[in-house]
Design a protein around this motif. Structure first.
Motif, PDB file in Angstrom:
ATOM      1  N   TRP A  41      -3.493  13.996  -8.602  1.00 57.40           N
ATOM      2  CA  TRP A  41      -2.249  14.291  -9.304  1.00 57.40           C
ATOM      3  C   TRP A  41      -2.139  13.367 -10.505  1.00 57.40           C
ATOM      4  O   TRP A  41      -2.783  12.317 -10.553  1.00 57.40           O
ATOM      5  CB  TRP A  41      -1.047  14.095  -8.367  1.00 57.40           C
ATOM      6  CG  TRP A  41      -0.992  15.125  -7.285  1.00 57.40           C
ATOM      7  CD1 TRP A  41      -1.816  15.224  -6.202  1.00 57.40           C
ATOM      8  CD2 TRP A  41      -0.081  16.212  -7.189  1.00 57.40           C
ATOM      9  NE1 TRP A  41      -1.467  16.302  -5.433  1.00 57.40           N
ATOM     10  CE2 TRP A  41      -0.406  16.925  -6.005  1.00 57.40           C
ATOM     11  CE3 TRP A  41       0.972  16.643  -7.964  1.00 57.40           C
ATOM     12  CZ2 TRP A  41       0.296  18.048  -5.606  1.00 57.40           C
ATOM     13  CZ3 TRP A  41       1.683  17.762  -7.549  1.00 57.40           C
ATOM     14  CH2 TRP A  41       1.347  18.458  -6.396  1.00 57.40           C
ATOM     15  N   SER A  42      -1.301  13.738 -11.448  1.00 53.79           N
ATOM     16  CA  SER A  42      -1.127  12.896 -12.637  1.00 53.79           C
ATOM     17  C   SER A  42      -0.653  11.512 -12.216  1.00 53.79           C
ATOM     18  O   SER A  42       0.006  11.355 -11.184  1.00 53.79           O
ATOM     19  CB  SER A  42      -0.137  13.531 -13.613  1.00 53.79           C
ATOM     20  OG  SER A  42       1.142  13.613 -13.035  1.00 53.79           O
ATOM     21  N   GLY A  43      -1.033  10.524 -12.988  1.00 53.83           N
ATOM     22  CA  GLY A  43      -0.653   9.155 -12.665  1.00 53.83           C
ATOM     23  C   GLY A  43      -1.619   8.480 -11.710  1.00 53.83           C
ATOM     24  O   GLY A  43      -1.320   7.421 -11.167  1.00 53.83           O
ATOM     25  N   GLY A  44      -2.777   9.110 -11.459  1.00 57.11           N
ATOM     26  CA  GLY A  44      -3.769   8.490 -10.587  1.00 57.11           C
ATOM     27  C   GLY A  44      -3.374   8.447  -9.127  1.00 57.11           C
ATOM     28  O   GLY A  44      -3.659   7.487  -8.420  1.00 57.11           O
ATOM     29  N   MET A  45      -2.717   9.502  -8.660  1.00 57.02           N
ATOM     30  CA  MET A  45      -2.314   9.580  -7.256  1.00 57.02           C
ATOM     31  C   MET A  45      -3.158  10.638  -6.546  1.00 57.02           C
ATOM     32  O   MET A  45      -3.347  11.730  -7.071  1.00 57.02           O
ATOM     33  CB  MET A  45      -0.833   9.949  -7.150  1.00 57.02           C
ATOM     34  CG  MET A  45       0.093   8.923  -7.780  1.00 57.02           C
ATOM     35  SD  MET A  45       1.841   9.405  -7.710  1.00 57.02           S
ATOM     36  CE  MET A  45       1.901  10.708  -8.940  1.00 57.02           C
ATOM     37  N   LEU A  46      -3.648  10.301  -5.356  1.00 60.44           N
ATOM     38  CA  LEU A  46      -4.350  11.280  -4.531  1.00 60.44           C
ATOM     39  C   LEU A  46      -3.353  11.821  -3.523  1.00 60.44           C
ATOM     40  O   LEU A  46      -2.750  11.062  -2.763  1.00 60.44           O
ATOM     41  CB  LEU A  46      -5.522  10.631  -3.799  1.00 60.44           C
ATOM     42  CG  LEU A  46      -6.726  10.280  -4.661  1.00 60.44           C
ATOM     43  CD1 LEU A  46      -7.825   9.664  -3.804  1.00 60.44           C
ATOM     44  CD2 LEU A  46      -7.257  11.490  -5.392  1.00 60.44           C
ATOM     45  N   GLY A  47      -3.167  13.123  -3.541  1.00 59.77           N
ATOM     46  CA  GLY A  47      -2.215  13.760  -2.647  1.00 59.77           C
ATOM     47  C   GLY A  47      -2.902  14.644  -1.635  1.00 59.77           C
ATOM     48  O   GLY A  47      -3.909  15.290  -1.938  1.00 59.77           O
ATOM     49  N   PHE A  68      -1.760   8.451  -1.731  1.00 60.00           N
ATOM     50  CA  PHE A  68      -1.793   7.059  -2.153  1.00 60.00           C
ATOM     51  C   PHE A  68      -2.299   6.942  -3.578  1.00 60.00           C
ATOM     52  O   PHE A  68      -2.877   7.880  -4.135  1.00 60.00           O
ATOM     53  CB  PHE A  68      -2.659   6.222  -1.210  1.00 60.00           C
ATOM     54  CG  PHE A  68      -4.143   6.462  -1.346  1.00 60.00           C
ATOM     55  CD1 PHE A  68      -4.923   5.638  -2.158  1.00 60.00           C
ATOM     56  CD2 PHE A  68      -4.761   7.494  -0.665  1.00 60.00           C
ATOM     57  CE1 PHE A  68      -6.286   5.863  -2.290  1.00 60.00           C
ATOM     58  CE2 PHE A  68      -6.125   7.716  -0.782  1.00 60.00           C
ATOM     59  CZ  PHE A  68      -6.892   6.897  -1.605  1.00 60.00           C
ATOM     60  N   ALA A  69      -2.057   5.772  -4.153  1.00 57.56           N
ATOM     61  CA  ALA A  69      -2.572   5.433  -5.477  1.00 57.56           C
ATOM     62  C   ALA A  69      -3.152   4.029  -5.402  1.00 57.56           C
ATOM     63  O   ALA A  69      -2.461   3.093  -4.998  1.00 57.56           O
ATOM     64  CB  ALA A  69      -1.462   5.492  -6.522  1.00 57.56           C
ATOM     65  N   PRO A  70      -4.428   3.880  -5.759  1.00 55.91           N
ATOM     66  CA  PRO A  70      -5.057   2.559  -5.737  1.00 55.91           C
ATOM     67  C   PRO A  70      -4.794   1.807  -7.048  1.00 55.91           C
ATOM     68  O   PRO A  70      -5.631   1.785  -7.942  1.00 55.91           O
ATOM     69  CB  PRO A  70      -6.538   2.889  -5.554  1.00 55.91           C
ATOM     70  CG  PRO A  70      -6.704   4.226  -6.213  1.00 55.91           C
ATOM     71  CD  PRO A  70      -5.387   4.945  -6.018  1.00 55.91           C
ATOM     72  N   ARG A  71      -3.628   1.218  -7.170  1.00 50.18           N
ATOM     73  CA  ARG A  71      -3.268   0.469  -8.379  1.00 50.18           C
ATOM     74  C   ARG A  71      -3.989  -0.871  -8.392  1.00 50.18           C
ATOM     75  O   ARG A  71      -4.345  -1.403  -7.337  1.00 50.18           O
ATOM     76  CB  ARG A  71      -1.761   0.238  -8.431  1.00 50.18           C
ATOM     77  CG  ARG A  71      -0.923   1.483  -8.236  1.00 50.18           C
ATOM     78  CD  ARG A  71      -0.882   2.335  -9.465  1.00 50.18           C
ATOM     79  NE  ARG A  71       0.032   3.451  -9.284  1.00 50.18           N
ATOM     80  CZ  ARG A  71      -0.216   4.661  -9.715  1.00 50.18           C
ATOM     81  NH1 ARG A  71      -1.331   4.935 -10.334  1.00 50.18           N
ATOM     82  NH2 ARG A  71       0.652   5.620  -9.527  1.00 50.18           N
ATOM     83  N   LYS A  72      -4.173  -1.435  -9.567  1.00 49.89           N
ATOM     84  CA  LYS A  72      -4.876  -2.722  -9.657  1.00 49.89           C
ATOM     85  C   LYS A  72      -4.126  -3.824  -8.923  1.00 49.89           C
ATOM     86  O   LYS A  72      -4.720  -4.644  -8.231  1.00 49.89           O
ATOM     87  CB  LYS A  72      -5.101  -3.118 -11.115  1.00 49.89           C
ATOM     88  CG  LYS A  72      -6.195  -2.305 -11.747  1.00 49.89           C
ATOM     89  CD  LYS A  72      -6.601  -2.821 -13.096  1.00 49.89           C
ATOM     90  CE  LYS A  72      -7.688  -1.904 -13.628  1.00 49.89           C
ATOM     91  NZ  LYS A  72      -8.388  -2.404 -14.752  1.00 49.89           N
ATOM     92  N   VAL A  77       1.332   3.674  -1.105  1.00 50.69           N
ATOM     93  CA  VAL A  77       1.203   4.766  -0.140  1.00 50.69           C
ATOM     94  C   VAL A  77       2.501   5.556  -0.193  1.00 50.69           C
ATOM     95  O   VAL A  77       3.588   4.977  -0.147  1.00 50.69           O
ATOM     96  CB  VAL A  77       0.938   4.217   1.283  1.00 50.69           C
ATOM     97  CG1 VAL A  77       0.936   5.346   2.300  1.00 50.69           C
ATOM     98  CG2 VAL A  77      -0.377   3.444   1.317  1.00 50.69           C
ATOM     99  N   TYR A  78       2.374   6.878  -0.288  1.00 55.69           N
ATOM    100  CA  TYR A  78       3.541   7.740  -0.456  1.00 55.69           C
ATOM    101  C   TYR A  78       3.818   8.539   0.806  1.00 55.69           C
ATOM    102  O   TYR A  78       2.961   9.256   1.299  1.00 55.69           O
ATOM    103  CB  TYR A  78       3.335   8.692  -1.638  1.00 55.69           C
ATOM    104  CG  TYR A  78       3.043   7.955  -2.911  1.00 55.69           C
ATOM    105  CD1 TYR A  78       4.065   7.339  -3.624  1.00 55.69           C
ATOM    106  CD2 TYR A  78       1.747   7.835  -3.384  1.00 55.69           C
ATOM    107  CE1 TYR A  78       3.800   6.637  -4.782  1.00 55.69           C
ATOM    108  CE2 TYR A  78       1.469   7.141  -4.545  1.00 55.69           C
ATOM    109  CZ  TYR A  78       2.494   6.541  -5.248  1.00 55.69           C
ATOM    110  OH  TYR A  78       2.225   5.841  -6.385  1.00 55.69           O
ATOM    111  N   TYR A 104       4.190  -0.416  -0.457  1.00 53.31           N
ATOM    112  CA  TYR A 104       3.321  -1.239  -1.288  1.00 53.31           C
ATOM    113  C   TYR A 104       2.553  -2.212  -0.404  1.00 53.31           C
ATOM    114  O   TYR A 104       3.142  -2.931   0.399  1.00 53.31           O
ATOM    115  CB  TYR A 104       4.137  -2.012  -2.316  1.00 53.31           C
ATOM    116  CG  TYR A 104       4.927  -1.117  -3.233  1.00 53.31           C
ATOM    117  CD1 TYR A 104       4.283  -0.318  -4.172  1.00 53.31           C
ATOM    118  CD2 TYR A 104       6.317  -1.065  -3.161  1.00 53.31           C
ATOM    119  CE1 TYR A 104       5.005   0.514  -5.018  1.00 53.31           C
ATOM    120  CE2 TYR A 104       7.048  -0.241  -4.004  1.00 53.31           C
ATOM    121  CZ  TYR A 104       6.384   0.538  -4.929  1.00 53.31           C
ATOM    122  OH  TYR A 104       7.096   1.361  -5.762  1.00 53.31           O
ATOM    123  N   ILE A 105       1.235  -2.213  -0.567  1.00 53.10           N
ATOM    124  CA  ILE A 105       0.355  -3.081   0.207  1.00 53.10           C
ATOM    125  C   ILE A 105      -0.510  -3.852  -0.778  1.00 53.10           C
ATOM    126  O   ILE A 105      -1.197  -3.249  -1.609  1.00 53.10           O
ATOM    127  CB  ILE A 105      -0.544  -2.244   1.148  1.00 53.10           C
ATOM    128  CG1 ILE A 105       0.303  -1.405   2.106  1.00 53.10           C
ATOM    129  CG2 ILE A 105      -1.512  -3.143   1.899  1.00 53.10           C
ATOM    130  CD1 ILE A 105      -0.494  -0.352   2.863  1.00 53.10           C
TER     131      ILE A 105
END
Length: 136
Positions: A41-47, A68-72, A77-78, A104-105
Motif C-alpha cells: 500500500w502507499s506509504g510503504g505499508m504491507l497489508g 505492518f510498515a518497517p520504518r527506520k 503494526v496496524y 509501535y515496536i
C-alpha cells in the motif's frame, strides 16, 4: 509488475539490515496468521486482507485489514479498528507503544511474537465483526 514481485522488491530494499530481517519475520508471521499474501500500500505499508467501510458521515473506502510498515525508527503494526479492546493481550506483549490503530515496536526482540500472533488474530476477528474482510 506483479504484486508478489512488488512486495518482494519492497522487502529486499528495507534498511538497515536489522529492520530488513525483522520485516521478513513479520511478513512470515502475518502470512501464517492470516493465510493471505500481502499487498503493498502507499506509504510503504504491507497489508493483509482488505475491508470496505462506510462511516456514518458517508465517507467510504477500502483499506487493508491488518499489516505492518518497517520504518527506520521503529516497526508499525496496524490493527483495525484499533487497540482499545486488547489491553489483556497487550499486557503480555512486551515493550511497545500504541496509537489509535498503530502498535509501535522499536525492536522485534522486545516483544513476544506468539503474543503478537494472538493480537493480530484478535484484531482480525474484531474487524470482521464490524465489516466483511476479504482475502488478498
Amino acid at each position: 509488475m506483479s504484486e508478489a514481485v512488488e512486495v518482494a522488491t519492497f522487502l529486499a530494499a528495507v534498511t538497515p539490515e536489522r529492520r530488513h530481517e525483522e520485516a521478513s519475520v513479520l511478513d512470515s508471521l502475518f502470512r501464517e496468521v492470516t493465510g493471505w499474501a500481502p499487498r503493498l500500500w502507499s506509504g510503504g505499508m504491507l497489508g493483509y486482507g482488505t475491508y470496505d467501510y462506510t462511516y456514518a458521515s458517508g465517507r467510504s473506502g477500502t483499506f487493508f485489514a491488518t499489516g505492518f510498515a518497517p520504518r527506520k525508527a521503529r516497526l508499525s503494526v496496524y490493527i483495525m479498528p484499533g487497540y482499545a479492546d486488547f489491553s489483556t493481550i497487550l499486557a503480555d506483549l512486551g515493550k511497545h507503544k500504541t496509537g489509535k490503530s498503530c502498535l509501535y515496536i522499536n525492536k522485534l526482540e522486545d516483544v513476544d511474537t506468539e503474543v503478537l500472533k494472538r493480537l493480530v488474530r484478535a484484531g482480525l476477528e474484531d474487524l470482521a465483526s464490524r465489516w466483511p474482510v476479504t482475502a488478498t
